[in-house]
Design an enzyme around this catalytic site. Structure first.
Site, PDB file in Angstrom:
ATOM      1  N   ARG A 125       0.809  -1.236   0.000  1.00 60.19           N
ATOM      2  CA  ARG A 125       0.000   0.000   0.000  1.00 60.19           C
ATOM      3  C   ARG A 125       0.834   1.273   0.000  1.00 60.19           C
ATOM      4  O   ARG A 125       0.397   2.319   0.449  1.00 60.19           O
ATOM      5  CB  ARG A 125      -0.976   0.019   1.179  1.00 60.19           C
ATOM      6  N   LYS A 147       1.706  11.757 -10.058  1.00 53.28           N
ATOM      7  CA  LYS A 147       0.758  10.902 -10.789  1.00 53.28           C
ATOM      8  C   LYS A 147       1.532   9.707 -11.333  1.00 53.28           C
ATOM      9  O   LYS A 147       2.584   9.861 -11.953  1.00 53.28           O
ATOM     10  CB  LYS A 147       0.132  11.670 -11.963  1.00 53.28           C
ATOM     11  N   GLU A 189       6.879  20.591 -23.771  1.00 53.66           N
ATOM     12  CA  GLU A 189       6.334  20.786 -22.415  1.00 53.66           C
ATOM     13  C   GLU A 189       6.996  21.970 -21.715  1.00 53.66           C
ATOM     14  O   GLU A 189       6.373  22.669 -20.914  1.00 53.66           O
ATOM     15  CB  GLU A 189       6.497  19.520 -21.566  1.00 53.66           C
ATOM     16  N   LYS A 237       5.581  23.578 -12.563  1.00 54.04           N
ATOM     17  CA  LYS A 237       4.771  22.406 -12.217  1.00 54.04           C
ATOM     18  C   LYS A 237       4.634  22.289 -10.705  1.00 54.04           C
ATOM     19  O   LYS A 237       3.548  22.009 -10.188  1.00 54.04           O
ATOM     20  CB  LYS A 237       5.366  21.126 -12.821  1.00 54.04           C
ATOM     21  N   GLU A 247      -5.515  17.136  -8.383  1.00 53.26           N
ATOM     22  CA  GLU A 247      -6.083  17.521  -9.666  1.00 53.26           C
ATOM     23  C   GLU A 247      -7.526  17.998  -9.565  1.00 53.26           C
ATOM     24  O   GLU A 247      -8.392  17.552 -10.310  1.00 53.26           O
ATOM     25  CB  GLU A 247      -6.007  16.329 -10.630  1.00 53.26           C
ATOM     26  N   ARG A 251      -4.682  22.447 -11.329  1.00 52.32           N
ATOM     27  CA  ARG A 251      -3.763  21.574 -12.046  1.00 52.32           C
ATOM     28  C   ARG A 251      -4.124  21.446 -13.533  1.00 52.32           C
ATOM     29  O   ARG A 251      -3.292  21.115 -14.362  1.00 52.32           O
ATOM     30  CB  ARG A 251      -3.777  20.200 -11.359  1.00 52.32           C
ATOM     31  N   ASN A 255      -2.603  21.163 -18.509  1.00 56.19           N
ATOM     32  CA  ASN A 255      -3.102  20.478 -19.708  1.00 56.19           C
ATOM     33  C   ASN A 255      -3.234  21.414 -20.894  1.00 56.19           C
ATOM     34  O   ASN A 255      -3.908  21.078 -21.871  1.00 56.19           O
ATOM     35  CB  ASN A 255      -4.468  19.829 -19.421  1.00 56.19           C
ATOM     36  N   HIS A 258      -3.368  20.113 -24.400  1.00 54.17           N
ATOM     37  CA  HIS A 258      -3.472  18.651 -24.314  1.00 54.17           C
ATOM     38  C   HIS A 258      -4.782  18.086 -24.850  1.00 54.17           C
ATOM     39  O   HIS A 258      -4.823  16.932 -25.253  1.00 54.17           O
ATOM     40  CB  HIS A 258      -3.245  18.185 -22.872  1.00 54.17           C
ATOM     41  N   HIS A 262      -4.023  15.318 -27.262  1.00 51.82           N
ATOM     42  CA  HIS A 262      -4.397  13.920 -27.018  1.00 51.82           C
ATOM     43  C   HIS A 262      -5.214  13.370 -28.179  1.00 51.82           C
ATOM     44  O   HIS A 262      -5.091  12.198 -28.529  1.00 51.82           O
ATOM     45  CB  HIS A 262      -5.239  13.801 -25.738  1.00 51.82           C
ATOM     46  N   HIS A 274       4.292  12.732 -27.905  1.00 51.35           N
ATOM     47  CA  HIS A 274       3.390  13.531 -27.081  1.00 51.35           C
ATOM     48  C   HIS A 274       3.683  15.037 -27.233  1.00 51.35           C
ATOM     49  O   HIS A 274       2.775  15.836 -27.473  1.00 51.35           O
ATOM     50  CB  HIS A 274       3.557  13.071 -25.634  1.00 51.35           C
TER      51      HIS A 274
END
Ligand SMILES: NC(=O)c1ccc[n+]([C@@H]2O[C@H](COP(=O)([O-])OP(=O)(O)OC[C@H]3O[C@@H](n4cnc5c(N)ncnc54)[C@H](O)[C@@H]3O)[C@@H](O)[C@H]2O)c1
Length: 378
Positions: A125, A147, A189, A237, A247, A251, A255, A258, A262, A274
């Site tokens: 965990r 993430k 980025e 960031k 998020e 946050r 994006n 994005h 995407h 990407h």
């Protein structure tokens, strides 16, 4: 020979459930024990084959300081982000009796740090993970923010967990072997961070574009510029994720570009890098903001010129609107049926555009379209 060899590393603090440091510099192996913390006896280094020599060097260094060190070599790139590969890593941890006070090190690009973070998040965990990103994208984005995740047959990053690292080591010397297009994709980025929050990033990129896009033959001072760009991007960031750990809202500005990016990645079945897809996505978002009366012509032009200067694409084929729109509607970041975009009101001032008029979307698409495929597949 590159500069910065003897400079003290830069440190960016990231706020999280437990604050952690991102250390940026060269020759940083000596920093690893400090980031691992006092309790750790066993360390599993998760890495792809291309970084086997670096992984062995880290292992020898840690062993000489009394740690028990294990290596898990995993498949390159997205092939490593699978349940099967995670299960292999769990098996290694189990067989080596890893306890809650031991740690994982993720050494590689964003795919490897995502996998390593996920393995650490799920073992008992949650055990400590120190990320050692070796691509520009992973340094400024994937390894920072907590993430983690793996892919399933149904899509990318569908399984994952929020699990902040115990620390992040960005060693610029690892970037010397990175293929040119991966550096350029990572710059996408970096430039995004410039547009959403730190215009100084744009100035630095604009003044050094050709050298940054070709690090192999760049003058030594380019490495100092790259270091400053990494530090500034990590600060952007860190500032955002520190204020929004899970998020919830802020946050979302990360994006920028994005939603459309995407969609390109999906339509192109992930053959586009990407950063290249996000590059076109940022121009799309800029055009959207301009058409909505929010962003100036000059700021839109700056999107195109800065991205093009490092060799990133700013247009996409003009015959894919239906597929792109469908992909944007499927995006997991879409809420309900409402399409949402991060747009700029000016450089450094992001906002949201919700449920834009379909005619506006189509008009923005027309602005980024070119007639025939150019063969640019970064
Ligand atoms: N967790 C997050 O917040 C987050 C954010 C952005 C992206 N990501 C994830 O990051 C991944 C993309 O990361 P990436 O662009 O780093 O790709 P990647 O990890 O696939 O790396 C690209 C390729 O370069 C190789 N490589 C890595 N370091 C190298 C080096 N120093 N020299 C030579 N080769 C090297 C890798 O093994 C791989 O084959 C995606 O899976 C994406 O989902 C995650």
């Amino acid at each position: 020979m590159t500069t910065g060899e003897h400079e003290a590393p830069s440190i960016v603090e990231v706020q999280a459930e437990r604050a952690y440091q991102v250390v940026i510099g060269r020759g940083l192996l000596g920093e690893l024990p400090r980031l691992l913390g006092d309790t750790v006896q066993r360390v599993l280094i998760i890495h792809p084959a291309v970084l086997a020599a670096s992984a062995s060097a880290v292992r020898e260094d840690l062993r000489s300081q009394g740690y028990q060190v294990f290596l898990a070599e995993v498949p390159e790139a997205e092939a490593g982000k699978s349940a099967e590969v995670a299960a292999f890593c769990w098996q290694v941890l189990g067989q080596a009796d890893f306890t809650r006070s031991d740690a994982v090190v993720g050494l590689g690009g964003g795919a490897t740090t995502d996998l390593a973070g996920f393995v650490a998040a799920t073992w008992l965990r949650g055990i400590r993970v120190v990320q050692v990103p070796t691509t520009l994208l992973a340094m400024v984005d994937a390894a920072v923010g907590g993430k983690t995740g793996i892919n399933t047959a149904e899509g990318k990053n569908l399984v994952g967990a929020f699990h902040s690292p115990a620390g992040v080591l960005c060693d610029l010397s690892t970037l010397e072997t990175l293929p040119r297009f991966d550096v350029v994709a990572g710059l996408g980025e970096v430039i995004k961070c410039g547009f959403i929050a730190d215009p100084r990033i744009l100035e630095l990129v604009e003044a050094n574009a050709a050298a940054l896009a070709d690090l192999g033959s760049a003058p030594p001072q380019t490495w100092s510029v790259l270091r400053e760009l990494i530090e500034r991007s990590v600060r952007v960031k860190a500032g955002v994720v520190g204020a929004d750990l899970r998020e919830a809202g802020l946050r979302e500005i990360l994006n920028y570009g994005h939603t459309f990016g995407h969609a390109i990645e999906q339509v192109e079945r992930y053959t586009w890098r990407h950063g290249a897809a996000v590059s076109v996505g940022m121009v799309f978002a800029a055009e959207l903001a301009r058409l909505a009366g929010r962003l100036s012509d000059e700021d839109v032009a700056r999107h195109r010129s800065t991205l093009r200067a490092v060799g990133l694409p700013t247009t996409y084929r003009g015959d894919r609107w239906e597929q792109l729109l469908a992909a944007m509607r499927r995006d997991k970041k879409t809420r309900g049926d409402l399409l949402r975009f991060v747009v700029l009101d000016e450089i450094g001032r992001p906002g949201r555009l919700e449920g834009p008029d379909p005619a506006l979307l189509a008009a923005a698409y027309a602005e980024v379209s070119h007639e025939a495929p150019t063969g640019v597949e970064l």
